[in-house]
Every structure is written in structure tokens, then in C-alpha cells.
Design an enzyme around this catalytic site. Sequence first.
Site, PDB file in Angstrom:
ATOM      1  N   ALA A  88       0.853  -1.191   0.000  1.00  0.00           N
ATOM      2  CA  ALA A  88       0.000   0.000   0.000  1.00  0.00           C
ATOM      3  C   ALA A  88       0.888   1.239   0.000  1.00  0.00           C
ATOM      4  O   ALA A  88       2.034   1.192   0.458  1.00  0.00           O
ATOM      5  CB  ALA A  88      -0.888  -0.011   1.237  1.00  0.00           C
TER       6      ALA A  88
ATOM      7  N   GLU B  70      -0.239  -9.424  -0.288  1.00  0.00           N
ATOM      8  CA  GLU B  70      -1.645  -9.732   0.032  1.00  0.00           C
ATOM      9  C   GLU B  70      -2.478  -9.871  -1.249  1.00  0.00           C
ATOM     10  O   GLU B  70      -3.350 -10.724  -1.337  1.00  0.00           O
ATOM     11  CB  GLU B  70      -2.215  -8.645   0.944  1.00  0.00           C
ATOM     12  CG  GLU B  70      -1.565  -8.703   2.331  1.00  0.00           C
ATOM     13  CD  GLU B  70      -2.001  -7.561   3.220  1.00  0.00           C
ATOM     14  OE1 GLU B  70      -1.707  -6.395   2.869  1.00  0.00           O
ATOM     15  OE2 GLU B  70      -2.644  -7.821   4.245  1.00  0.00           O
TER      16      GLU B  70
ATOM     17  N   GLU C 111       4.468  -4.921   7.453  1.00  0.00           N
ATOM     18  CA  GLU C 111       3.657  -3.846   8.039  1.00  0.00           C
ATOM     19  C   GLU C 111       4.013  -3.567   9.494  1.00  0.00           C
ATOM     20  O   GLU C 111       3.953  -2.430   9.957  1.00  0.00           O
ATOM     21  CB  GLU C 111       2.161  -4.202   7.933  1.00  0.00           C
ATOM     22  CG  GLU C 111       1.576  -4.080   6.527  1.00  0.00           C
ATOM     23  CD  GLU C 111       1.735  -5.340   5.697  1.00  0.00           C
ATOM     24  OE1 GLU C 111       2.584  -6.191   6.032  1.00  0.00           O
ATOM     25  OE2 GLU C 111       1.000  -5.476   4.702  1.00  0.00           O
TER      26      GLU C 111
HETATM   27  N1  3HC Z   1       4.595   3.409  -0.295  1.00  0.00           N
HETATM   28  C1  3HC Z   1       5.036   4.597  -0.755  1.00  0.00           C
HETATM   29  N2  3HC Z   1       6.306   4.815  -1.134  1.00  0.00           N
HETATM   30  C2  3HC Z   1       7.150   3.788  -1.048  1.00  0.00           C
HETATM   31  C3  3HC Z   1       6.767   2.529  -0.580  1.00  0.00           C
HETATM   32  C4  3HC Z   1       5.410   2.347  -0.216  1.00  0.00           C
HETATM   33  N3  3HC Z   1       4.939   1.181   0.226  1.00  0.00           N
HETATM   34  N4  3HC Z   1       7.841   1.724  -0.595  1.00  0.00           N
HETATM   35  C5  3HC Z   1       8.863   2.448  -1.069  1.00  0.00           C
HETATM   36  N5  3HC Z   1       8.445   3.698  -1.349  1.00  0.00           N
HETATM   37  C6  3HC Z   1       9.222   4.789  -1.928  1.00  0.00           C
HETATM   38  C7  3HC Z   1      10.279   5.313  -0.987  1.00  0.00           C
HETATM   39  O1  3HC Z   1       9.753   6.291  -0.124  1.00  0.00           O
HETATM   40  C8  3HC Z   1      11.283   5.873  -1.962  1.00  0.00           C
HETATM   41  O2  3HC Z   1      10.789   7.118  -2.373  1.00  0.00           O
HETATM   42  P1  3HC Z   1      11.813   8.313  -2.759  1.00  0.00           P
HETATM   43  O3  3HC Z   1      12.637   7.776  -3.887  1.00  0.00           O
HETATM   44  O4  3HC Z   1      10.913   9.429  -3.102  1.00  0.00           O
HETATM   45  O5  3HC Z   1      12.621   8.551  -1.517  1.00  0.00           O
HETATM   46  C9  3HC Z   1      11.201   4.924  -3.145  1.00  0.00           C
HETATM   47  O6  3HC Z   1       9.947   4.263  -3.023  1.00  0.00           O
HETATM   48  C10 3HC Z   1      12.285   3.891  -3.179  1.00  0.00           C
HETATM   49  O7  3HC Z   1      12.359   3.254  -1.915  1.00  0.00           O
HETATM   50  P2  3HC Z   1      13.746   2.814  -1.273  1.00  0.00           P
HETATM   51  O8  3HC Z   1      14.696   3.940  -1.336  1.00  0.00           O
HETATM   52  O9  3HC Z   1      13.437   2.231   0.052  1.00  0.00           O
HETATM   53  O10 3HC Z   1      14.204   1.713  -2.326  1.00  0.00           O
HETATM   54  P3  3HC Z   1      14.832   0.292  -2.085  1.00  0.00           P
HETATM   55  O11 3HC Z   1      14.968  -0.294  -3.427  1.00  0.00           O
HETATM   56  O12 3HC Z   1      16.001   0.385  -1.187  1.00  0.00           O
HETATM   57  O13 3HC Z   1      13.714  -0.545  -1.267  1.00  0.00           O
HETATM   58  C11 3HC Z   1      11.548  -1.458  -0.806  1.00  0.00           C
HETATM   59  C12 3HC Z   1      12.477  -0.841  -1.864  1.00  0.00           C
HETATM   60  C13 3HC Z   1      12.113  -2.801  -0.339  1.00  0.00           C
HETATM   61  C14 3HC Z   1      10.178  -1.647  -1.424  1.00  0.00           C
HETATM   62  C15 3HC Z   1      11.484  -0.514   0.436  1.00  0.00           C
HETATM   63  O14 3HC Z   1      11.190   0.793  -0.015  1.00  0.00           O
HETATM   64  C16 3HC Z   1      10.453  -0.886   1.427  1.00  0.00           C
HETATM   65  O15 3HC Z   1      10.717  -1.698   2.289  1.00  0.00           O
HETATM   66  N6  3HC Z   1       9.256  -0.263   1.337  1.00  0.00           N
HETATM   67  C17 3HC Z   1       8.220  -0.456   2.312  1.00  0.00           C
HETATM   68  C18 3HC Z   1       7.552  -1.781   2.157  1.00  0.00           C
HETATM   69  C19 3HC Z   1       6.402  -1.876   3.106  1.00  0.00           C
HETATM   70  O16 3HC Z   1       6.534  -1.635   4.290  1.00  0.00           O
HETATM   71  N7  3HC Z   1       5.230  -2.255   2.573  1.00  0.00           N
HETATM   72  C20 3HC Z   1       4.044  -2.334   3.362  1.00  0.00           C
HETATM   73  C21 3HC Z   1       3.264  -1.069   3.188  1.00  0.00           C
HETATM   74  S1  3HC Z   1       1.869  -0.995   4.252  1.00  0.00           S
HETATM   75  C22 3HC Z   1       0.727  -2.028   3.517  1.00  0.00           C
HETATM   76  O17 3HC Z   1       0.985  -2.606   2.494  1.00  0.00           O
HETATM   77  C23 3HC Z   1      -0.604  -2.104   4.200  1.00  0.00           C
HETATM   78  C24 3HC Z   1      -1.441  -3.200   3.676  1.00  0.00           C
HETATM   79  O18 3HC Z   1      -1.285  -4.343   4.479  1.00  0.00           O
HETATM   80  C25 3HC Z   1      -2.894  -2.798   3.713  1.00  0.00           C
END
Ligand code: 3HC
Length: 715
Positions: free
Chosen positions: A70, A114, A134
Amino acid sequence: MLETPVRPAELVAAETRDGIRIIALTHPPVNALSFATSQALLKEIEAADGDASIAAIVITGSKGTFSGGADINDFLKPPPADSKNLRDAIAAVEKSNKTFVAAIDGNALGGGLELALACDFRIATPSSKVGLPEILLGLLPGGGGTQRLPRLLANKNPMNHGMAGLQMALDMMLKGEQKTAKQAKGMGILDEVVESGDVLARAVDLAKTKAGTKNRISALSFVAFPPMIAYAHGLVPPEDRGGYAAHKLIDAVAAASEMDFAWGLAHEARLFTELVQSQPAQAAIHLFFAERELGKIPGLSPDLKPKPVDKAAVVGAGTMGTGIAMVFANAGIPVKVIDVSPEQVERGKKNVADTYQAQVKKGRLSAERAQANVDAVTFVGDYAAIADVDLVIEAVFENMAIKKTVFEALDKALQPEAILASNTSTLDIDEMAAVTKRPGNVVGLHFFAPANIMQLLEVVRGKASSPQTLTSAMALAKKLRKKGVLSGNAFGFIGNRMLFDYAREANFLVEEGASPMQIDKAIKDFGFPMGPFAMSDLSGIDVFYKISQEAPKPPYRTSEISTRLYEMGRYGQKTGRGFFIYESGSREPKADPEVDVLIAEESRRLGITRREISDAEVIERCMYALVNQGAQLIGDGIALRPGDVDIVWVYGYGFPWYRGGPMWWADGVGTKKIYDAIVDYQERLGPQWQAAPLLKELAEKNGTFAPHPKIEVNN
Ligand code: 3HC
């Protein structure tokens, strides 16, 4: 993969191949499932579902990413009215009578996984990773993950009536761990790892053969063994100590067992909504974005390519030196440790071998990987042996004269392009750079003990450090899997500079009437893993004493208590006595009457009438000291952003993550409240309290350190 969206400007692309509809997420950089992307996805799913010519549907990503989940930005603001979200898209997959295949190449995380779990089949490339991270954002999987993953894994791993699978699911979600494709296949999350060839082509083939086959996880039966749920609650921290989301996550898994699927989903959704608005989640989301800002350094062109570090060296085989060497070994970079003392080298070798052995014993590392890491660290006796490395870090005694001698020798011995770094925790990088012929290649790389565990790395910019050197150092931090925070070259940099003010206040509180035990308890209750006095005993009172000798003298009185302890040979844990007393072999601090006498004498000598001090005062004064110095450092440009300061204190000093770091916490308290208190302290307590100009400026306009307005949270 579908590299080019059919409609390039759209967040989702689709095409039909042999009666199979391919829907690809095309929302760079990570195909985050924002409201808009989810809405576009939903539209495509519904259209394909309603199209009788479509036999089955493949959902995929683009450009090496399935989906990062998300869109986390959406959690910072109220949802747009009437908007559809990821849950609606997932529900459409669930409701459809068609067969869905998820074709994963790259990360499928959070909502991304998911979505894939709602499909009938999941296949992935070998380099893909899947996970439900998450919890690391203070959330729980809110797109059905808590309902589908335990069901799936309990059925795929039916030993002990499915308990093995349930345990795997809980473990994966509670740790937020990512699994490689191979691991995910072994657990039963993936149906196939496509070792060679195009995963999308394979998915289309699979969709053709399986068209009409339903394989929904929601149809699987699932019963969780109640004692196991109770056991899981017992393993995570209490709600108010960082475990808020973990308990709700376990509750959601229990609901998967106790309720039917639709009710379980509704329960999960409600718990998710509660979490999104909670302080811990907002704090964790702040830290997530702050971490991603770290590499954005004003004035440094993003086009500048870092110099690779393929070979490294460390000077000094002490605890810090060998710890740093292991950080390189862990990242697959061979490293030479140079030390002239054979005893020190022996101790260093043993430290490396023991550390990896312990990890093997705990099951954290395979024996082969451990051996490879041990082999990656070699010990040498002279500078000639490290002449060809790309980067060297000196980790010798914290003394400027010694450090300068080392820098001179390194400058002479190393190839001209090599970066020379110092692990100093306080000293002037410019002074060290000045003794070399390559000041542009000199930088500070301040690791935190134990270096192989702590995630923080301060990258200290000297006045001559070149953009190339800084770019390389920041890239290296990432490669070493550290959170690299850029700091200006001021005494103590960001972290220790703030630590001095925090420790100063803790000591003054002791002089005024508190005991070290009371202060440590109050700070631990606030959420730190240990209080300032236990920390001082752990790091060494002798170490702090020596640092204080090199520190610029402040224009106000400093406490003499730790100097007295130093003179008594009470260096802390290493001597069994410091602020506290430690029974042989124990790390448990106990109050020592001898220290109470010493403190009472100090109060008397200073003419202070000791008084009752409340825990609230302890927290206020210690935390406001941090906030004020943080504001000073940001105002002076030593720290680039409030978020950088927060990262330093959360990952280097154990500030509770669920309070977001000192600057984020300060926004919650209110800059005006803190400023007014500091003005009052200055009058009552003395000139050590001088409000930072930035704090004053923010207080006057009731502003916040964070650039955006934030939701109200209860601190
Ligand atoms: N939402 C919005 N932006 C995101 C994002 C997300 N889920 N994941 C990454 N981004 C953005 C980062 O903020 C960054 O933006 P920027 O370039 O403007 O700074 C860009 O994407 C690249 O991210 P990274 O610098 O972290 O790139 P990496 O390649 O090192 O890592 C990644 C990529 C492994 C996907 C890492 O960004 C990450 O772990 N992201 C979070 C993953 C996460 O926690 N997902 C769960 C979200 S909550 C959810 O899904 C709720 C659901 O259950 C309902």
C-alpha cells in the site's frame, strides 16, 4: 515482463495474450498500491472478470518490482471520499469466478503480497522477495494478510495440526521478515520458482492450463490452537512498549480461526484502521520516510556515481576495529585489519571467530556463511599490506595525536584514490585531513558499538571532503546495511553532542536529589533500553572521562560526579563498579551506598539542598536537553533535517522508535511548551539552558520541526 504499459501514463497496464488478460502494476518506483493505483487495478479486474472471452487473469508488476505494498503516503492523510482502496481490488479478485495467477518478479511486500495471496497461484523469479513488513511501520497486514497467510501455511505445513504453519506465519508477520523466493516456495507461499525464462510467459501458460481451477486460500479450513495464540502474546513487548501493533496482529490471526473468512477480514480491517491512527504507527512512518531522506544531500548531484569499495581495511584490532571489520565481512567485502600488537591480533581473531560461532549456534547463520565471513577478515602487521584497498577506517585510541600519526602513515602507504576514514566519535576530522595530501578523500565514519549490531553510521563531512568522497561514503553505508546520517564536523557530531547535554542534565538531577537508579528507571519507563547511568557504566566511565578531557570547555559548571568515580577507579561494568555495583558475572546494576555517599557529599559541596524529584521532571529535563541541542544542531547546519536527528537517536542510542525520535516527539509535546520550560530553566537552573534559536523561532509561531502538519497524537 510487460516493460511498456499499454497506456504509459496510467498506473496499471493491461493486454490480452491467448485469451489470458495480463494486468500489470506500473506505478514507479515500487508500484505502491495508492488509492489511485488500487482504483485503476480494480477497474481492470472488474473489466476482465466481466469479459467472457477472457479465460484467466495474470497479475504482475513491472521493472523488476511486483509491489512495495500500500502507498505509505496515504496513511498520513484522511482517505479521499468515496475512494476505492487495495482491499476493494483484493475483494474483486476473491469474488471473481476466474482463475488468477500472480507473476512476481522483484519485491512483493505488504499489500503487494496480500494481492498475490488472493490469487489462485503464485509464481516468482528466483531473485524475488516476499514479505508482510507492516509491523515495522507499527501496522498489521490489512489487506487480508492476517487471514490468508496463517490459513495457507497451516494447510501447507500440517504438522502438529497445522501449528507449524501457524507459527511460521506468526513469525514472518511479527518480525516483518522478507523471504527469498526459494524460502517462500519451501514454506508454501509460492507454487513455483521460475528458474529460467520469462516468469510472465510461464504465468500465461499456467493460467491457460489452470483456467477454471479455483484455488482460493479463503476456502481452506483453519483452526488456531488457543494456547499458541496466548503464547504469541507473551512473546511480544507490552502494548505501551512498542508492542501495540503486534498484539493487534495476533488478535487478527485469532479472528481468522474464530470467525468465518468474511468476518475475519472485517475484524482485521477494523484493527488496521485503529493502528493507522496510533502514535506508534505515525512515529514509524515518520522514521520510514526520514530514513529515505538520508541520502538526499543538498549540493550533491544525484548523478555523481559512488566509487565502489571492493577491498577495505581497518586500523586497530580492538573491539571496535574488529566489530567494523565484521560489518564489511557481513556485506561480502574482504577486509584487512592492521595492528602491530600480536596479543591484540589474537584477541581480534578470537572475537571474530566467537561472534560468528555464536550466530551459528543461535541458528542465525549457516556454518558455511560463518566460515566465509571469518575468512573475509584477515589480520596484517604493516601498512604495506593494505596499500591497494579502496577505503580504510582507523579505529585506534580516541586521541588526536595518535590519530594524526595514523593518518600520515595511511596517506603515504595507500594508493592515491583510496578514501581515508576515521571512526572518531568526537574529534575534528579537518585536523586529521590536514596531515594528509588528500584532504578531499578524508571523511568520518562513526560506527556505534557493537558495530556489527548497531544500525547507525554517522558520516562526518570535513570542510575538504569532496562530493565524490561523500557520495561514496553514503553509498557504502547502504551497502553495509547501515543507516548513514550525514553530520557536520562539530565536536561529538550529532549523536554524542546531544548525549553530552542529556548526560549533563541527568547528573545535575542527581546533584539536586534524584538517585542514578531513579533516573535510569524513569528513562527506561519512557522506553529507552537503559538509562544514562547504566549506559555510562557499560561504555566505560574512563572513556567518557578521556573524551571530556579533549572536549571544548563549556561556559558553565559541569558535574564532578563521574570524575570522582573515575578517580576511584570505578570505570563501570569492566571494573564491577561505576555509578552502580555489579555482582561478579552479572550485568544487572545495583545501587551502591558508597555512590550515594559520594553524591550526597557533592550536593553538600555545591551548597545544594537535596529535594524530592519527580519522574516527570526527570523526563522533561533529559528529553528537553536532547530536543534543544537537536534544534541547535539543525539550526547550525550540523544536522541536515529533524528526521536525521531522530534516526541518530533511535538507531544509535535506543530512543524508543514508537515515540519517533526526539524531534518528532517534541512536535507532539509542542515546541512552545518546550521553549517556555527552557526559558524557565535558564532562570532557575542556570546558563546551561539556553534555548536554541530554531526552537525559539518555532515556538513563536507554534510551529513544528516536521515540515508537514501532523496528526494529533497523545505523547
Ligand atoms: N509506499 C510509498 N512509497 C514507497 C513505498 C510504499 N509502500 N515503498 C517504497 N516507497 C518509496 C520510498 O519512499 C522511496 O521514495 P523516494 O525515492 O521518493 O525517496 C522509493 O519508493 C524507493 O524506496 P527505497 O529507497 O526504500 O528503495 P529500495 O529499493 O532500497 O527498497 C523497498 C524498496 C524494499 C520496497 C522498500 O522501499 C520498502 O521496504 N518499502 C516499504 C515496504 C512496506 O513496508 N510495505 C508495506 C506497506 S503498508 C501495507 O501494504 C498495508 C497493507 O497491508 C494494507
